[in-house]
Design a protein around this motif. Structure first.
Motif, PDB file in Angstrom:
ATOM      1  N   TYR A 277       0.829  -1.208   0.000  1.00 52.64           N
ATOM      2  CA  TYR A 277       0.000   0.000   0.000  1.00 52.64           C
ATOM      3  C   TYR A 277       0.860   1.254   0.000  1.00 52.64           C
ATOM      4  N   GLY A 278       1.967   1.217   0.724  1.00 48.81           N
ATOM      5  CA  GLY A 278       2.852   2.378   0.755  1.00 48.81           C
ATOM      6  C   GLY A 278       3.373   2.745  -0.625  1.00 48.81           C
ATOM      7  N   LEU A 282       2.369   6.206  -2.955  1.00 45.85           N
ATOM      8  CA  LEU A 282       3.345   7.138  -3.523  1.00 45.85           C
ATOM      9  C   LEU A 282       3.030   7.451  -4.987  1.00 45.85           C
ATOM     10  N   ARG A 283       2.450   6.472  -5.688  1.00 46.60           N
ATOM     11  CA  ARG A 283       2.160   6.660  -7.117  1.00 46.60           C
ATOM     12  C   ARG A 283       0.794   7.319  -7.356  1.00 46.60           C
ATOM     13  N   THR A 284      -0.083   7.300  -6.355  1.00 48.26           N
ATOM     14  CA  THR A 284      -1.450   7.783  -6.575  1.00 48.26           C
ATOM     15  C   THR A 284      -1.888   8.824  -5.547  1.00 48.26           C
ATOM     16  N   LYS A 285      -0.958   9.368  -4.783  1.00 51.39           N
ATOM     17  CA  LYS A 285      -1.309  10.237  -3.647  1.00 51.39           C
ATOM     18  C   LYS A 285      -2.097  11.473  -4.049  1.00 51.39           C
ATOM     19  N   SER A 290      -6.018  12.189   2.164  1.00 50.66           N
ATOM     20  CA  SER A 290      -5.003  11.661   3.072  1.00 50.66           C
ATOM     21  C   SER A 290      -5.017  10.148   2.968  1.00 50.66           C
ATOM     22  N   ALA A 291      -4.119   9.584   2.147  1.00 53.69           N
ATOM     23  CA  ALA A 291      -4.111   8.141   1.919  1.00 53.69           C
ATOM     24  C   ALA A 291      -3.735   7.363   3.172  1.00 53.69           C
ATOM     25  N   SER A 292      -3.056   8.014   4.109  1.00 53.05           N
ATOM     26  CA  SER A 292      -2.641   7.325   5.340  1.00 53.05           C
ATOM     27  C   SER A 292      -3.755   7.288   6.388  1.00 53.05           C
TER      28      SER A 292
END
Length: 352
Positions: A277-278, A282-285, A290-292
């Protein structure tokens, strides 16, 4: 409403923290854990195995009977909005996510469950399709169902998923694979808590929603699926290529200037999933607020594998209707050990 849109109008669930979708969502929202000690399975450290067990099911109910006890109530709940529609003779299908082959499941598990479904729902479903793909199965079932609805093959479809890791052979296999959460010689502090659950959603074409005068819970915006060759339990390093492809396909449907506000996923404590997921984030942020900031309900009902996708859709829809979602665009994704990756994006209905 768009004439080609697909809407979520019904929800169902059976989980270790609730016997329907709404009580399960409330428990996840509150952070209530369904973890308990298995009544008789002992790990290699001599301690009771930790699992998330549906407390309303006797532990002696096993095999296909346990799957039926989880799945049938969830399907019935999801079908509730159609109770007054029998005079319309709707064409309804069932699209079902199931676990793949593994120790603890009988060789003829899928045919036995499908026969049980055919016997119980002979007059309800015009067609039944199964997707034995583990974690991503429910979202793959949703993708296939949406395609059929758009083509006009059916008026409505129940998309469901069911799984249970509680068979003794399955638990022993998880421990032997170093995936069982614990601290013994053959289990892993970074493993997962095995769970069991069923989830179901009822989706409909626009014109049928209008005919029934239903108030949708969510609108399906986009779906994506892909395959990851660098899988867990192989001598490779996964950098999220398959998951990234699934994300990008689903995110193509995101309206310009709009970002995803809520994320639901099957991260379960295993580092493999977090790393995957990390790299994908990074490729789709740029598509996410807030992806996190995500919801991983495995910390409440355990890892429920094939039941995951429909349950996540239900969590997203309920969060919107209860106004505790961060916004009105939700994203759900799942990652199977077999390499299947799937993602979906929804516009949820928020109360005003």
């Amino acid at each position: 409403m768009s004439s080609t849109a697909i809407y979520v109008v019904g929800l169902g669930a059976s989980t270790p923290v609730g016997r329907n979708a709404w009580s399960s969502a409330a428990a996840v929202r509150a952070g209530i854990s369904g973890f308990t000690q298995h009544p008789y399975m002992i790990d290699t450290a001599g301690e009771p195995m930790c699992a998330a067990i549906a407390p309303w099911l006797d532990i002696d109910i096993t095999g296909v009977e346990r799957f039926k006890a989880l799945l049938f109530p969830a399907i019935e709940q999801a079908l509730a909005p159609l109770a007054e529609a029998q005079s319309l003779r709707p064409r309804i299908a069932l699209s079902l996510g199931l676990p793949g082959r593994r120790p603890g499941l009988p060789e003829n598990f899928q045919p036995m469950l499908m026969n049980a479904l055919a016997e119980k729902y002979r007059s309800t479903f015009a067609s039944v399709a199964a997707f034995p793909n583990g974690h991503a199965a429910g979202l793959l079932a949703l993708e296939a169902a949406a395609r059929q609805l758009i083509q006009g093959a059916f008026d409505a479809c129940v998309v469901a998923g069911v799984d249970s890791y509680l068979e003794p052979e399955t638990l022993e296999w998880l421990e032997a694979c170093d995936q069982l959460h614990g601290a013994g010689p053959l289990n892993n502090a970074w493993g997962f808590i095995p769970g069991e659950a069923a989830g179901a959603i009822l989706i409909m074409r626009h014109e049928f929603v209008v005919r029934l005068r239903l108030q949708p819970l969510a609108r399906l915006l986009g779906l994506g699926s892909a395959f990851e060759p660098k899988r867990i339990k192989t001598e490779t390093v996964c950098i999220g290529e398959g998951l990234t492809q699934a994300f990008r396909t689903a995110l193509q449907a995101l309206p310009e200037g709009v970002k995803v506000t809520d994320v639901y996923c099957d991260m379960n404590g295993e580092p493999y999933r977090g790393d995957e997921y990390g790299f994908t984030c990074l490729r789709t942020k740029e598509y996410f607020e807030s992806a996190s900031d995500f919801v991983a309900p495995a910390d409440c009902w355990g890892d429920v594998s094939a039941a995951s996708g429909p349950l996540y859709i239900g969590l997203a829809a309920i969060a919107g209707s209860k106004n505790y979602s961060n916004g009105n665009v939700a994203f759900a994704w799942a990652s199977s050990e077999g390499g299947e990756r799937a993602a979906s994006i929804l516009e949820v209905r928020r109360s005003v």
